[in-house]
Design an enzyme around this catalytic site. Sequence first.
Site, PDB file in Angstrom:
ATOM      1  N   HIS A   1      -3.524   6.958   2.523  1.00 33.21           N
ATOM      2  CA  HIS A   1      -3.892   5.682   1.912  1.00 33.21           C
ATOM      3  C   HIS A   1      -5.288   5.299   2.426  1.00 33.21           C
ATOM      4  O   HIS A   1      -5.571   5.424   3.621  1.00 33.21           O
ATOM      5  CB  HIS A   1      -2.863   4.619   2.294  1.00 33.21           C
ATOM      6  CG  HIS A   1      -3.337   3.223   2.048  1.00 33.21           C
ATOM      7  ND1 HIS A   1      -3.908   2.845   0.859  1.00 33.21           N
ATOM      8  CD2 HIS A   1      -3.355   2.115   2.854  1.00 33.21           C
ATOM      9  CE1 HIS A   1      -4.241   1.559   0.936  1.00 33.21           C
ATOM     10  NE2 HIS A   1      -3.924   1.108   2.131  1.00 33.21           N
TER      11      HIS A   1
ATOM     12  N   ASN B   1     -10.253  -0.339  -0.515  1.00 33.18           N
ATOM     13  CA  ASN B   1      -8.802  -0.261  -0.328  1.00 33.18           C
ATOM     14  C   ASN B   1      -8.136  -0.882  -1.557  1.00 33.18           C
ATOM     15  O   ASN B   1      -8.216  -2.099  -1.752  1.00 33.18           O
ATOM     16  CB  ASN B   1      -8.435  -1.017   0.962  1.00 33.18           C
ATOM     17  CG  ASN B   1      -6.944  -1.044   1.233  1.00 33.18           C
ATOM     18  OD1 ASN B   1      -6.134  -0.779   0.342  1.00 33.18           O
ATOM     19  ND2 ASN B   1      -6.570  -1.379   2.451  1.00 33.18           N
TER      20      ASN B   1
ATOM     21  N   CYS C   1       0.818  -1.235   0.000  1.00 32.61           N
ATOM     22  CA  CYS C   1       0.000   0.000   0.000  1.00 32.61           C
ATOM     23  C   CYS C   1       0.846   1.277   0.000  1.00 32.61           C
ATOM     24  O   CYS C   1       0.372   2.342  -0.394  1.00 32.61           O
ATOM     25  CB  CYS C   1      -0.943   0.009   1.191  1.00 32.61           C
ATOM     26  SG  CYS C   1      -1.936  -1.470   1.289  1.00 32.61           S
TER      27      CYS C   1
HETATM   28  O1  UT7 Z   1      -4.046  -1.505   3.487  1.00 28.46           O
HETATM   29  C1  UT7 Z   1      -3.131  -1.402   4.532  1.00 28.46           C
HETATM   30  C2  UT7 Z   1      -3.060  -2.623   5.373  1.00 28.46           C
HETATM   31  N1  UT7 Z   1      -4.315  -2.948   5.982  1.00 28.46           N
HETATM   32  C3  UT7 Z   1      -4.740  -2.333   7.102  1.00 28.46           C
HETATM   33  O2  UT7 Z   1      -4.150  -1.411   7.578  1.00 28.46           O
HETATM   34  C4  UT7 Z   1      -5.980  -2.900   7.726  1.00 28.46           C
HETATM   35  C5  UT7 Z   1      -6.104  -2.435   9.136  1.00 28.46           C
HETATM   36  N2  UT7 Z   1      -7.167  -3.097   9.837  1.00 28.46           N
HETATM   37  C6  UT7 Z   1      -8.484  -2.828   9.656  1.00 28.46           C
HETATM   38  O3  UT7 Z   1      -8.853  -2.029   8.831  1.00 28.46           O
HETATM   39  C7  UT7 Z   1      -9.471  -3.510  10.583  1.00 28.46           C
HETATM   40  O4  UT7 Z   1      -8.766  -4.211  11.574  1.00 28.46           O
HETATM   41  C8  UT7 Z   1     -10.454  -4.458   9.853  1.00 28.46           C
HETATM   42  C9  UT7 Z   1     -11.463  -3.677   9.049  1.00 28.46           C
HETATM   43  C10 UT7 Z   1      -9.701  -5.413   8.949  1.00 28.46           C
HETATM   44  C11 UT7 Z   1     -11.231  -5.276  10.887  1.00 28.46           C
HETATM   45  O5  UT7 Z   1     -11.934  -4.410  11.760  1.00 28.46           O
HETATM   46  P1  UT7 Z   1     -11.809  -4.587  13.340  1.00 28.46           P
HETATM   47  O6  UT7 Z   1     -12.689  -3.599  13.939  1.00 28.46           O
HETATM   48  O7  UT7 Z   1     -10.367  -4.562  13.698  1.00 28.46           O
HETATM   49  O8  UT7 Z   1     -12.430  -6.023  13.530  1.00 28.46           O
HETATM   50  P2  UT7 Z   1     -11.792  -7.296  14.253  1.00 28.46           P
HETATM   51  O9  UT7 Z   1     -10.831  -7.971  13.342  1.00 28.46           O
HETATM   52  O10 UT7 Z   1     -11.351  -6.920  15.640  1.00 28.46           O
HETATM   53  O11 UT7 Z   1     -13.082  -8.214  14.412  1.00 28.46           O
HETATM   54  C12 UT7 Z   1     -14.199  -7.818  15.236  1.00 28.46           C
HETATM   55  C13 UT7 Z   1     -15.296  -8.819  15.030  1.00 28.46           C
HETATM   56  C14 UT7 Z   1     -14.829 -10.272  15.101  1.00 28.46           C
HETATM   57  O12 UT7 Z   1     -15.875 -11.030  15.675  1.00 28.46           O
HETATM   58  P3  UT7 Z   1     -15.865 -11.440  17.226  1.00 28.46           P
HETATM   59  O13 UT7 Z   1     -14.600 -12.242  17.408  1.00 28.46           O
HETATM   60  O14 UT7 Z   1     -15.834 -10.142  17.979  1.00 28.46           O
HETATM   61  O15 UT7 Z   1     -17.123 -12.217  17.393  1.00 28.46           O
HETATM   62  C15 UT7 Z   1     -14.670 -10.672  13.656  1.00 28.46           C
HETATM   63  O16 UT7 Z   1     -14.823 -12.047  13.451  1.00 28.46           O
HETATM   64  O17 UT7 Z   1     -15.849  -8.657  13.702  1.00 28.46           O
HETATM   65  C16 UT7 Z   1     -15.814  -9.915  13.017  1.00 28.46           C
HETATM   66  N3  UT7 Z   1     -15.618  -9.655  11.598  1.00 28.46           N
HETATM   67  C17 UT7 Z   1     -16.640  -9.431  10.755  1.00 28.46           C
HETATM   68  N4  UT7 Z   1     -17.968  -9.398  10.940  1.00 28.46           N
HETATM   69  C18 UT7 Z   1     -18.744  -9.153   9.888  1.00 28.46           C
HETATM   70  C19 UT7 Z   1     -14.452  -9.565  10.907  1.00 28.46           C
HETATM   71  N5  UT7 Z   1     -14.713  -9.304   9.617  1.00 28.46           N
HETATM   72  C20 UT7 Z   1     -16.056  -9.212   9.497  1.00 28.46           C
HETATM   73  C21 UT7 Z   1     -16.922  -8.952   8.414  1.00 28.46           C
HETATM   74  N6  UT7 Z   1     -18.243  -8.920   8.659  1.00 28.46           N
HETATM   75  N7  UT7 Z   1     -16.461  -8.720   7.180  1.00 28.46           N
END
Ligand code: UT7
Length: 326
Positions: free
Chosen positions: A253, A283, A113
């Site tokens: 980004h 993204n 990225c």
């Molecule tokens: O491009 C540059 C590199 N990439 C980044 O910098 C990405 C940085 N990270 C992020 O943008 C975020 O961490 C994400 C958008 C990827 C994820 O968001 P988050 O708020 O950090 O979610 P999480 O991974 O902590 O997950 C929270 C909950 C989990 O469920 P439980 O364990 O709380 O029951 C996940 O399983 O959300 C769940 N979850 C989803 N639910 C519905 C994860 N993905 C999804 C989804 N839909 N697509």
Amino acid sequence: MIQTGILGTGRALPEKVVTNFDLEKLVDTSDKWITERTGIKERRQASPEETTSTLSAQAGRNALEMAGLSPLDLDLIICSTISPDMPLPSTASLIQRELGAGTCCAFDMAAACSGFLFGLTVADQFIKTGKAKYALVIGAELLSRYLDYQDRATCVIFGDGVAASVLGPVNTGAGILASEVHTNGTFADHLFIPAGGTARPASCETVQARDHFIKMRGNELFKVAVRSLEEVSARVLEQAGISPGEIDLFIPHQANQRITEAVRERLNIPVEKVYSNISRIGNTSSASIPICLDECVRSGRIKKGDLILMSAFGAGVTWGSVLIRW
Ligand code: UT7
């Protein structure tokens, strides 16, 4: 000393739009979750006929047209991509052939990225030292080809898109004022594609294990991203002797709207000076900043003399910032 500026910009986006509602039919997710956690509503997806190089050539032609230059004027082509047409040859070679850009130096750059900002920084060195007069820097990603549409943690985030900028010498005081790029391999396994390279060559087993797809530890990356983006942006501004209040536009980004908001707050930049298209484009990794740039230039949001700060973070992990006076 020669100063390097951006003389033209262009983009090429696939026509097909994939909405959050489309993804609801593929994985256990919802429009509400994706919108609230990322800011994304839709993203583009390339057709089977489109490749990283064909879209790059289209974006490159648009940028050259704006710059009033022909492909044969180019001395350098840098294609930043982690989704090349194929492992060999470089996508930059294919773009050069497609454009008819003679035999200029052309190579790929893999900095995920942050790749467009790595590309700008390298091209700046070529131009400043007189090694090149005109360079085409492209951020090009067809990440849909590397996404697992059974993995809700990644398939909702990334989209396809390509954009390019033509760089060349400009008058003193304009152009790239400061830039800084970094890598920290300690976090290499936070965002990666496990198979398909020399560590784990392609085999039936790797395909069955779905290991040719992107794997991401989003949560860990989130924290590193906010901290790195804040620090590098502040340092680049300091190098140039510019305060955050003097910036006309901040183009981060487009990783996640919550990352953008956290960095904006920490840098104390007003909301109206921050550009975001993540709701429409998602993204697109290294293409995200140049797509924003082209949208801003063509819509008149960027004007001559404006101070633009661009900051990125991505797999590697890599991060960087470039400050430019338009
Ligand atoms: O491009 C540059 C590199 N990439 C980044 O910098 C990405 C940085 N990270 C992020 O943008 C975020 O961490 C994400 C958008 C990827 C994820 O968001 P988050 O708020 O950090 O979610 P999480 O991974 O902590 O997950 C929270 C909950 C989990 O469920 P439980 O364990 O709380 O029951 C996940 O399983 O959300 C769940 N979850 C989803 N639910 C519905 C994860 N993905 C999804 C989804 N839909 N697509």
